[in-house]
Enzyme design. Sequence first.
Site, PDB file in Angstrom:
ATOM      1  N   GLY A 214      42.910  58.743  43.460  1.00 30.27           N
ATOM      2  CA  GLY A 214      42.354  58.580  42.112  1.00 30.27           C
ATOM      3  C   GLY A 214      42.635  57.228  41.506  1.00 30.27           C
ATOM      4  CB  ILE A 215      41.466  55.857  38.334  1.00 30.28           C
ATOM      5  CG1 ILE A 215      41.338  54.479  37.709  1.00 30.28           C
ATOM      6  CG2 ILE A 215      41.746  56.913  37.259  1.00 30.28           C
ATOM      7  CD1 ILE A 215      40.055  54.308  36.877  1.00 30.28           C
ATOM      8  N   GLY A 216      44.468  54.521  38.927  1.00 29.42           N
ATOM      9  CA  GLY A 216      45.799  54.297  38.359  1.00 29.42           C
ATOM     10  C   GLY A 216      46.748  53.694  39.380  1.00 29.42           C
ATOM     11  CB  ILE A 218      50.931  56.806  41.107  1.00 26.69           C
ATOM     12  CG1 ILE A 218      52.121  56.433  40.226  1.00 26.69           C
ATOM     13  CG2 ILE A 218      51.331  57.795  42.191  1.00 26.69           C
ATOM     14  CD1 ILE A 218      52.827  57.571  39.582  1.00 26.69           C
ATOM     15  CD  GLU A 237      35.957  60.191  40.094  1.00 27.90           C
ATOM     16  OE1 GLU A 237      36.600  61.247  40.191  1.00 27.90           O
ATOM     17  OE2 GLU A 237      35.866  59.564  39.034  1.00 27.90           O
ATOM     18  N   GLY A 335      37.025  62.849  37.801  1.00 27.70           N
ATOM     19  CA  GLY A 335      36.884  63.867  38.843  1.00 27.70           C
ATOM     20  C   GLY A 335      38.195  64.539  39.174  1.00 27.70           C
TER      21      GLY A 335
HETATM   22  N1  COA Z   1      53.872  59.355  26.942  1.00 27.93           N
HETATM   23  C1  COA Z   1      53.549  58.220  26.299  1.00 27.93           C
HETATM   24  N2  COA Z   1      52.991  57.149  26.931  1.00 27.93           N
HETATM   25  C2  COA Z   1      52.799  57.262  28.244  1.00 27.93           C
HETATM   26  C3  COA Z   1      53.127  58.403  28.975  1.00 27.93           C
HETATM   27  C4  COA Z   1      53.706  59.483  28.261  1.00 27.93           C
HETATM   28  N3  COA Z   1      54.058  60.606  28.881  1.00 27.93           N
HETATM   29  N4  COA Z   1      52.815  58.213  30.264  1.00 27.93           N
HETATM   30  C5  COA Z   1      52.288  56.982  30.362  1.00 27.93           C
HETATM   31  N5  COA Z   1      52.292  56.400  29.142  1.00 27.93           N
HETATM   32  C6  COA Z   1      51.793  55.083  28.801  1.00 27.93           C
HETATM   33  C7  COA Z   1      52.323  54.018  29.745  1.00 27.93           C
HETATM   34  O1  COA Z   1      53.565  53.508  29.268  1.00 27.93           O
HETATM   35  C8  COA Z   1      51.210  52.996  29.681  1.00 27.93           C
HETATM   36  O2  COA Z   1      51.313  52.296  28.451  1.00 27.93           O
HETATM   37  P1  COA Z   1      51.011  50.720  28.357  1.00 27.93           P
HETATM   38  O3  COA Z   1      49.540  50.623  28.690  1.00 27.93           O
HETATM   39  O4  COA Z   1      51.342  50.402  26.960  1.00 27.93           O
HETATM   40  O5  COA Z   1      51.880  50.112  29.392  1.00 27.93           O
HETATM   41  C9  COA Z   1      49.972  53.846  29.592  1.00 27.93           C
HETATM   42  O6  COA Z   1      50.391  55.091  29.041  1.00 27.93           O
HETATM   43  C10 COA Z   1      49.300  54.106  30.927  1.00 27.93           C
HETATM   44  O7  COA Z   1      50.217  54.606  31.840  1.00 27.93           O
HETATM   45  P2  COA Z   1      50.145  54.230  33.391  1.00 27.93           P
HETATM   46  O8  COA Z   1      51.118  55.115  34.077  1.00 27.93           O
HETATM   47  O9  COA Z   1      50.261  52.765  33.597  1.00 27.93           O
HETATM   48  O10 COA Z   1      48.631  54.655  33.698  1.00 27.93           O
HETATM   49  P3  COA Z   1      47.714  54.369  34.929  1.00 27.93           P
HETATM   50  O11 COA Z   1      46.948  53.139  34.729  1.00 27.93           O
HETATM   51  O12 COA Z   1      48.470  54.508  36.195  1.00 27.93           O
HETATM   52  O13 COA Z   1      46.685  55.597  34.783  1.00 27.93           O
HETATM   53  C11 COA Z   1      46.101  57.827  34.128  1.00 27.93           C
HETATM   54  C12 COA Z   1      47.173  56.916  34.723  1.00 27.93           C
HETATM   55  C13 COA Z   1      46.646  59.235  34.176  1.00 27.93           C
HETATM   56  C14 COA Z   1      45.820  57.425  32.695  1.00 27.93           C
HETATM   57  C15 COA Z   1      44.820  57.716  35.000  1.00 27.93           C
HETATM   58  O14 COA Z   1      45.104  58.058  36.303  1.00 27.93           O
HETATM   59  C16 COA Z   1      43.711  58.639  34.505  1.00 27.93           C
HETATM   60  O15 COA Z   1      43.026  58.320  33.557  1.00 27.93           O
HETATM   61  N6  COA Z   1      43.540  59.807  35.154  1.00 27.93           N
HETATM   62  C17 COA Z   1      42.506  60.777  34.807  1.00 27.93           C
HETATM   63  C18 COA Z   1      41.280  60.652  35.628  1.00 27.93           C
HETATM   64  C19 COA Z   1      41.476  60.899  37.080  1.00 27.93           C
HETATM   65  O16 COA Z   1      42.546  61.167  37.571  1.00 27.93           O
HETATM   66  N7  COA Z   1      40.394  60.827  37.811  1.00 27.93           N
HETATM   67  C20 COA Z   1      40.460  61.113  39.217  1.00 27.93           C
HETATM   68  C21 COA Z   1      39.572  60.436  40.089  1.00 27.93           C
HETATM   69  S1  COA Z   1      39.318  58.657  39.924  1.00 27.93           S
END
Ligand code: COA
Length: 430
Positions: A214-216, A218, A237, A335
């Site tokens: 997925g996106i992000g 990790i 996706e 997704g």
């Molecule tokens: N509480 C408060 N803030 C939080 C947090 C929590 N529990 N967890 C993360 N954050 C903050 C981080 O500190 C970061 O802040 P910053 O931008 O100020 O640094 C921000 O939220 C993003 O966190 P990060 O872990 O860097 O996100 P990421 O870029 O790795 O994306 C998701 C993670 C979950 C947002 C992303 O995977 C997503 O949108 N997923 C849903 C869609 C998906 O999974 N689709 C699947 C197929 S592509």
Amino acid sequence: MDVKELYKRKLISLEEAVRLVQSNQKICTAMAASEPAGLLTALAGRKDELENVTIVSCLIMRDYEIFKPEMTGRFLNETWFYGPGDRANHVHGNVTYIPNNLHEAGKKKLANDKINIFWGTATPMDKRGYFSLSLGLTYEKLMIEQADLVVLEINENLPWTLGDTQVHISEIDHVVENTIPLVQLPPVEPGEEELVIGQYIAEMIEDGATLQLGIGGIPNAIAQSLMDKRDLGVHTEMFTDGMVDLFNAGVITGRRKTIWKGKMVGTFALGTQKLYDFIDTNLAVEFQQGYVVNDPCVVGQNHKMVSINTALQVDLTGQVCSEAIGNRHYSGTGGQADTHRGAQRSPGGKGIIALRSTAKAGKISTIVAQLPAGAKVTLGRNDIDYIVTEYGVAHLKGRSVRDRVQAMINIAHPDFRAELREEANRLQIW
Ligand code: COA
């Protein structure tokens, strides 16, 4: 049909094309790296003439004037997935989210809404009159079939991608030539925690498995932990840079896939130029529409299908929030539920949500007793399979709340475990 002649007839300037937009219309735009920057930029020039124009979009990557606070009432962004600008602009009330599971996004929109214009991007036309929709095929082709007016911005930098990406000049109303640099999303370098998470997940992936990443940060880090695997496949996706590295290292071959054997299958691509060069006319890369790729029943036809996505918070019973931080909308469901559910239909499949156990430099736990007010449940606890943090793996599928609470506390950061236990007892989560 003389397709060159047809092209000439349909070719207009960006200025002329943008003049076709009228007040009260809905314009659906191609997503992410294939967003039509010409339209979204040039519309600002019509701000004094237009009102109530809705852009129906997904993951807008650039910053556009039309979504600034002073444009409220003239332009609204209705989006399937928030990009960085949307998070900032939300407070002004000119961005709104469309709740969706990605495989149904386009079809559901069309079933209950009218799209006046589809405005996308494409490669230059070939000698037979075909364009490639290139980096995005999530809902774009459905919109081309249904919109009253179809405009494509032709960008010579877009890669020619294969699969179901071709559209013919006869299906398009107007073309606009607009060659600009592509949006790039460089992968984030994994930290220590991500690498540990990657190791746990690598242990869960067998040779011959098919992956969705997925996106992000990790999922990208996980790709680095899979270099010792053999004959992995891709059914995802989103195509990412990490997959290119795995392919080039001979790890991804797709030889043991059960559907689209030998091909990496996906619905859009977002990464760096390395990825865009890789997918250009690459017979090993197959783009299919979002309603096909992300359909859980299709995902589940892959054997040993492993879906890896990430989240912002997970509660002790396994409710996953990936799209909001409390009431602040952050991204979208995309997704995530599609592929997590689909993987569990697959013989030998696994649905994995991987996240760091803390956020904000260790100050807050991402494992919570209960989701905060305003949080959105991206993936319900009925559907959850595995949760992984740097402290281990919690396999929640089929387990009681009592067992889940213990398993989730075990993978929380040690600094928060006592507090989580107390909260669980106080709230009678058992
Ligand atoms: N509480 C408060 N803030 C939080 C947090 C929590 N529990 N967890 C993360 N954050 C903050 C981080 O500190 C970061 O802040 P910053 O931008 O100020 O640094 C921000 O939220 C993003 O966190 P990060 O872990 O860097 O996100 P990421 O870029 O790795 O994306 C998701 C993670 C979950 C947002 C992303 O995977 C997503 O949108 N997923 C849903 C869609 C998906 O999974 N689709 C699947 C197929 S592509």
